[in-house]
Design a protein around this motif. Sequence first.
Motif, mmCIF file in Angstrom:
data_model
loop_
_atom_site.group_PDB
_atom_site.id
_atom_site.type_symbol
_atom_site.label_atom_id
_atom_site.label_comp_id
_atom_site.label_asym_id
_atom_site.label_seq_id
_atom_site.Cartn_x
_atom_site.Cartn_y
_atom_site.Cartn_z
ATOM 1 N N CYS A 24 -49.607 -37.111 -81.619
ATOM 2 C CA CYS A 24 -48.798 -37.221 -82.833
ATOM 3 C C CYS A 24 -48.785 -38.650 -83.371
ATOM 4 C CB CYS A 24 -47.378 -36.743 -82.556
ATOM 5 S SG CYS A 24 -47.248 -34.959 -82.252
ATOM 6 N N ARG A 58 -43.344 -29.691 -77.314
ATOM 7 C CA ARG A 58 -43.245 -28.754 -78.430
ATOM 8 C C ARG A 58 -43.045 -29.546 -79.723
ATOM 9 N NH1 ARG A 58 -39.275 -26.175 -76.665
ATOM 10 N NH2 ARG A 58 -37.548 -27.110 -77.812
ATOM 11 N N THR A 60 -42.073 -29.459 -83.612
ATOM 12 C CA THR A 60 -41.413 -28.706 -84.677
ATOM 13 C C THR A 60 -41.648 -29.458 -85.977
ATOM 14 O OG1 THR A 60 -39.705 -27.980 -83.114
ATOM 15 C CG2 THR A 60 -39.247 -27.696 -85.456
ATOM 16 N N ILE A 64 -42.527 -24.652 -88.714
ATOM 17 C CA ILE A 64 -43.607 -24.401 -87.765
ATOM 18 C C ILE A 64 -43.255 -24.984 -86.408
ATOM 19 C CG2 ILE A 64 -46.034 -24.885 -87.225
ATOM 20 C CD1 ILE A 64 -46.548 -24.926 -90.241
ATOM 21 N N ARG A 65 -43.447 -24.186 -85.366
ATOM 22 C CA ARG A 65 -43.265 -24.649 -83.995
ATOM 23 C C ARG A 65 -44.579 -24.460 -83.248
ATOM 24 N NH1 ARG A 65 -38.276 -21.790 -81.279
ATOM 25 N NH2 ARG A 65 -39.074 -23.057 -79.575
ATOM 26 N N VAL A 66 -45.027 -25.526 -82.601
ATOM 27 C CA VAL A 66 -46.291 -25.488 -81.862
ATOM 28 C C VAL A 66 -46.052 -26.056 -80.476
ATOM 29 C CG1 VAL A 66 -48.744 -26.063 -81.940
ATOM 30 C CG2 VAL A 66 -47.413 -26.078 -84.060
ATOM 31 N N TRP A 67 -46.451 -25.327 -79.452
ATOM 32 C CA TRP A 67 -46.369 -25.858 -78.095
ATOM 33 C C TRP A 67 -47.737 -25.724 -77.437
ATOM 34 C CZ3 TRP A 67 -44.181 -21.527 -79.973
ATOM 35 C CH2 TRP A 67 -44.558 -20.302 -79.418
ATOM 36 N N ASP A 68 -47.888 -26.357 -76.305
ATOM 37 C CA ASP A 68 -49.161 -26.535 -75.600
ATOM 38 C C ASP A 68 -49.924 -27.675 -76.275
ATOM 39 O OD1 ASP A 68 -51.300 -25.150 -73.607
ATOM 40 O OD2 ASP A 68 -52.283 -25.948 -75.380
ATOM 41 N N ALA A 71 -52.888 -26.912 -78.560
ATOM 42 C CA ALA A 71 -52.438 -26.280 -79.800
ATOM 43 C C ALA A 71 -51.852 -27.327 -80.745
ATOM 44 C CB ALA A 71 -51.411 -25.196 -79.502
ATOM 45 N N ILE A 72 -51.093 -28.272 -80.196
ATOM 46 C CA ILE A 72 -50.568 -29.362 -81.014
ATOM 47 C C ILE A 72 -51.707 -30.170 -81.611
ATOM 48 C CG2 ILE A 72 -49.278 -31.537 -80.929
ATOM 49 C CD1 ILE A 72 -47.442 -30.211 -78.827
ATOM 50 N N THR A 74 -54.753 -29.181 -82.257
ATOM 51 C CA THR A 74 -55.412 -28.380 -83.293
ATOM 52 C C THR A 74 -54.607 -28.405 -84.586
ATOM 53 O OG1 THR A 74 -56.386 -26.932 -81.610
ATOM 54 C CG2 THR A 74 -56.287 -26.086 -83.862
ATOM 55 N N TYR A 75 -53.306 -28.211 -84.473
ATOM 56 C CA TYR A 75 -52.451 -28.191 -85.659
ATOM 57 C C TYR A 75 -52.436 -29.550 -86.358
ATOM 58 C CZ TYR A 75 -48.288 -28.096 -88.566
ATOM 59 O OH TYR A 75 -47.418 -28.201 -89.627
#
Length: 218
Positions: A24, A58, A60, A64-68, A71-72, A74-75
């Motif tokens: 992030c 996770r 937020t 949208i909520r993304v965990w793993d 996956a984060i 990718t998002y």
Amino acid sequence: MADAKLTISSRNYSSWSLRGYLICRMAGLDFATEVLSGNDPSSRAELLHLSPSFLVPRLTHGDIRVWDTMAIATYVNEIRPEAGLLPADPAARAWCWSVSGEMHGGFINLRSSLPMNLKARHENFKIWGGAAFDIERITTIWRECLARFGGPWLFGSRPTLADAMYAPVCTRFATYGVELPPDCAAYRDHVMAWPILAEWIEAAVNEPEEIEELDMEF
């Protein structure tokens, strides 16, 4: 007010939380960090079982909520492609996904034998067979990337997802005094000097101890 929130568990012990944070930050996402209590079931499960499959870290972001961690990644790459989380060249990008995925799904012996602990330093730590094999594979990945892309990061002149994925390994190698080939030691030191990792480590050092039985579990 921040646009997003990253929920993490322990800064000192959680390699998966660290990866999510680095991803992030690399993307320049405006986010606040929420640290779960050591008594939170998701936090304890993630730390005590060394698993990436619980609900922390996770992200937020609005609705949208993304965990793993993957996956984060990718998002975040989808919403911030200009951040360069992945190499621009298709071949290098595929390689980056591959070595990142290998870290995400493998190296169980290393994780269990050398758990992340940013506050600790161990001299003459015994490396058992399974962990030694994992270390050999990791150094092979590093050396191949550094030789192919020229360093100082795994895929060249700027950090990518792969560096975020392997950063907790660098901290483990520092914690347990793992001997490395010179090029890998230089890479470890380069990552350890990464400003966004340094700010995480500083926060980890000041983190209160909430999970007393953690050492016993390892």
